[in-house]
Design an enzyme around this catalytic site. Sequence first.
Site, PDB file in Angstrom:
ATOM      1  N   MET A  95     -10.243   6.838  -0.861  1.00 11.94           N
ATOM      2  CA  MET A  95     -11.119   7.297   0.232  1.00 11.94           C
ATOM      3  C   MET A  95     -11.820   8.582  -0.176  1.00 11.94           C
ATOM      4  O   MET A  95     -11.209   9.456  -0.806  1.00 11.94           O
ATOM      5  CB  MET A  95     -10.282   7.557   1.490  1.00 11.94           C
ATOM      6  CG  MET A  95      -9.412   6.382   1.905  1.00 11.94           C
ATOM      7  SD  MET A  95      -8.612   6.683   3.477  1.00 11.94           S
ATOM      8  CE  MET A  95      -7.423   5.335   3.510  1.00 11.94           C
ATOM      9  N   HIS A 110      -1.414  -2.076  -3.745  1.00 10.30           N
ATOM     10  CA  HIS A 110      -2.741  -1.916  -3.131  1.00 10.30           C
ATOM     11  C   HIS A 110      -3.021  -0.413  -3.034  1.00 10.30           C
ATOM     12  O   HIS A 110      -2.241   0.323  -2.415  1.00 10.30           O
ATOM     13  CB  HIS A 110      -2.703  -2.577  -1.743  1.00 10.30           C
ATOM     14  CG  HIS A 110      -3.924  -2.405  -0.902  1.00 10.30           C
ATOM     15  ND1 HIS A 110      -4.854  -3.415  -0.715  1.00 10.30           N
ATOM     16  CD2 HIS A 110      -4.358  -1.357  -0.158  1.00 10.30           C
ATOM     17  CE1 HIS A 110      -5.805  -2.993   0.104  1.00 10.30           C
ATOM     18  NE2 HIS A 110      -5.530  -1.738   0.462  1.00 10.30           N
ATOM     19  N   MET A 120     -12.800   2.783  -0.322  1.00 13.26           N
ATOM     20  CA  MET A 120     -13.461   3.132   0.929  1.00 13.26           C
ATOM     21  C   MET A 120     -14.321   4.346   0.623  1.00 13.26           C
ATOM     22  O   MET A 120     -14.008   5.481   1.016  1.00 13.26           O
ATOM     23  CB  MET A 120     -12.415   3.409   2.023  1.00 13.26           C
ATOM     24  CG  MET A 120     -11.771   2.126   2.538  1.00 13.26           C
ATOM     25  SD  MET A 120     -10.153   2.391   3.295  1.00 13.26           S
ATOM     26  CE  MET A 120      -9.120   2.320   1.832  1.00 13.26           C
ATOM     27  N   HIS A 140      -8.777  -0.652  -3.368  1.00  9.21           N
ATOM     28  CA  HIS A 140      -9.579  -0.814  -2.159  1.00  9.21           C
ATOM     29  C   HIS A 140     -10.399   0.457  -2.006  1.00  9.21           C
ATOM     30  O   HIS A 140      -9.864   1.497  -1.605  1.00  9.21           O
ATOM     31  CB  HIS A 140      -8.633  -1.048  -0.963  1.00  9.21           C
ATOM     32  CG  HIS A 140      -9.340  -1.118   0.364  1.00  9.21           C
ATOM     33  ND1 HIS A 140      -8.662  -1.025   1.568  1.00  9.21           N
ATOM     34  CD2 HIS A 140     -10.657  -1.285   0.682  1.00  9.21           C
ATOM     35  CE1 HIS A 140      -9.528  -1.124   2.558  1.00  9.21           C
ATOM     36  NE2 HIS A 140     -10.738  -1.273   2.049  1.00  9.21           N
ATOM     37  N   ASP A 149      -5.483   2.642  -1.923  1.00 11.91           N
ATOM     38  CA  ASP A 149      -6.566   2.978  -0.999  1.00 11.91           C
ATOM     39  C   ASP A 149      -7.285   4.240  -1.442  1.00 11.91           C
ATOM     40  O   ASP A 149      -6.742   5.341  -1.343  1.00 11.91           O
ATOM     41  CB  ASP A 149      -5.986   3.181   0.409  1.00 11.91           C
ATOM     42  CG  ASP A 149      -5.499   1.873   1.003  1.00 11.91           C
ATOM     43  OD1 ASP A 149      -6.321   0.952   1.131  1.00 11.91           O
ATOM     44  OD2 ASP A 149      -4.290   1.772   1.311  1.00 11.91           O
ATOM     45  N   MET A 172     -10.459  -6.383   7.357  1.00 10.45           N
ATOM     46  CA  MET A 172      -9.797  -5.181   7.887  1.00 10.45           C
ATOM     47  C   MET A 172      -9.411  -5.430   9.343  1.00 10.45           C
ATOM     48  O   MET A 172     -10.255  -5.776  10.176  1.00 10.45           O
ATOM     49  CB  MET A 172     -10.743  -3.973   7.837  1.00 10.45           C
ATOM     50  CG  MET A 172     -11.134  -3.493   6.456  1.00 10.45           C
ATOM     51  SD  MET A 172      -9.756  -2.942   5.440  1.00 10.45           S
ATOM     52  CE  MET A 172      -9.062  -1.618   6.408  1.00 10.45           C
ATOM     53  N   ASP A 230      -5.845  -6.534   5.817  1.00  7.87           N
ATOM     54  CA  ASP A 230      -5.437  -5.143   5.593  1.00  7.87           C
ATOM     55  C   ASP A 230      -5.496  -4.354   6.895  1.00  7.87           C
ATOM     56  O   ASP A 230      -6.561  -4.221   7.500  1.00  7.87           O
ATOM     57  CB  ASP A 230      -6.377  -4.512   4.552  1.00  7.87           C
ATOM     58  CG  ASP A 230      -5.944  -3.102   4.162  1.00  7.87           C
ATOM     59  OD1 ASP A 230      -4.852  -2.653   4.560  1.00  7.87           O
ATOM     60  OD2 ASP A 230      -6.718  -2.433   3.442  1.00  7.87           O
ATOM     61  N   SER A 247       0.849  -1.192   0.000  1.00  9.52           N
ATOM     62  CA  SER A 247       0.000   0.000   0.000  1.00  9.52           C
ATOM     63  C   SER A 247       0.881   1.238   0.000  1.00  9.52           C
ATOM     64  O   SER A 247       1.778   1.369   0.832  1.00  9.52           O
ATOM     65  CB  SER A 247      -0.898   0.006   1.240  1.00  9.52           C
ATOM     66  OG  SER A 247      -1.406   1.314   1.456  1.00  9.52           O
TER      67      SER A 247
HETATM   68  C1  DX5 Z   1      -6.366   1.678   5.808  1.00  3.85           C
HETATM   69  C2  DX5 Z   1      -5.945   1.120   4.481  1.00  3.85           C
HETATM   70  C3  DX5 Z   1      -4.710   0.304   4.486  1.00  3.85           C
HETATM   71  C4  DX5 Z   1      -3.462   1.028   4.891  1.00  3.85           C
HETATM   72  C5  DX5 Z   1      -2.679   0.041   5.680  1.00  3.85           C
HETATM   73  O1  DX5 Z   1      -7.653   2.122   5.712  1.00  3.85           O
HETATM   74  O2  DX5 Z   1      -6.963   0.320   3.940  1.00  3.85           O
HETATM   75  O3  DX5 Z   1      -4.506  -0.344   3.228  1.00  3.85           O
HETATM   76  O4  DX5 Z   1      -2.630   1.460   3.852  1.00  3.85           O
HETATM   77  O5  DX5 Z   1      -1.643   0.705   6.282  1.00  3.85           O
HETATM   78  P1  DX5 Z   1      -0.895   0.051   7.512  1.00  3.85           P
HETATM   79  O6  DX5 Z   1      -0.144  -1.139   6.951  1.00  3.85           O
HETATM   80  O7  DX5 Z   1      -0.013   1.103   8.008  1.00  3.85           O
HETATM   81  O8  DX5 Z   1      -1.931  -0.362   8.498  1.00  3.85           O
HETATM   82 ZN    ZN Z   2      -6.467  -0.794   2.092  1.00  8.93          ZN
END
Ligand code: DX5
Ligand code: ZN
Length: 244
Positions: A42, A38, A73, A71, A40, A142, A184, A13
């Site tokens: 948001m 990966h 969100m 991913h 993210d 998660m 994750d 990520s």
């Molecule tokens: C959080 C994300 C993760 C994030 C994980 O909402 O979905 O993918 O990047 O980061 P770490 O490994 O620091 O928890």
């Molecule tokens: Zn994620």
Amino acid sequence: MAAAAAGVRIAASILDADLGNLGNAIRRVERAGTDRVHLDVMDGHFVPNITFGPDVVAAIRRLSRLPIDAHLMISEPSRYVDEFIDAGCDSITFHVEVEEPIEPTLLRIRKAGRLAGLAIKPATPLMALDPYRDLIDIVMIMTVEPGFGGQKFMTDAAAKIGPAHDVFRDRPGEAPSRREVHVDGGVNRDSAAQCGALGADILVVGSTLWKKGRDVSEEIRAIKALADGAYKGRHKKTDTGAAS
Ligand code: DX5
Ligand code: ZN
């Protein structure tokens, strides 16, 4: 379990990388031997943070041949899913907690020939996935509240990793690539073995890669080795029927 042969894979990520130099971040994880990227996404509504959208995903797609897991969100995946398909994501995972119909979006992702996934927050029971069992390729567990990198791994939520494989039961003859359990949040050297032992196929690894002075290759190698030992041990026992 057929997925055992492949071993644990790492999805890097870039959430906590230097976003001012994304190209460099992608090159670093690529050279370090990550299996996937990966991303993210948001929207500031489903989670209290805003990141990037399909244009940035498309730009990353042009930088690397690595598979890209998106991913999402976001509150309205149905509204944006086509843009993420066009951006070149190999898989698209969104949250089962969204307050809109889920099935049509899963079908659109699959129709486009991509892997479709559902992610579940720490407090959501696996049962929430039951209505979609035949339509998903990825279950993403998660182990932090979604929204931010750098949070502590939640062991209670991780307990869902093993039973998550049951979501794919009664789907014989299907390629193992179409039934993956991702974990994750908070995955690092301390939690990797636990994730592997519980049977996570894909470990999403974020902030631990981007700490100042860290050797990304060494970090990925170490996490994979820790997880893989436990993962293969688990599957070996499963194969002989000694454990589930
Ligand atoms: C959080 C994300 C993760 C994030 C994980 O909402 O979905 O993918 O990047 O980061 P770490 O490994 O620091 O928890
Ligand atoms: Zn994620």
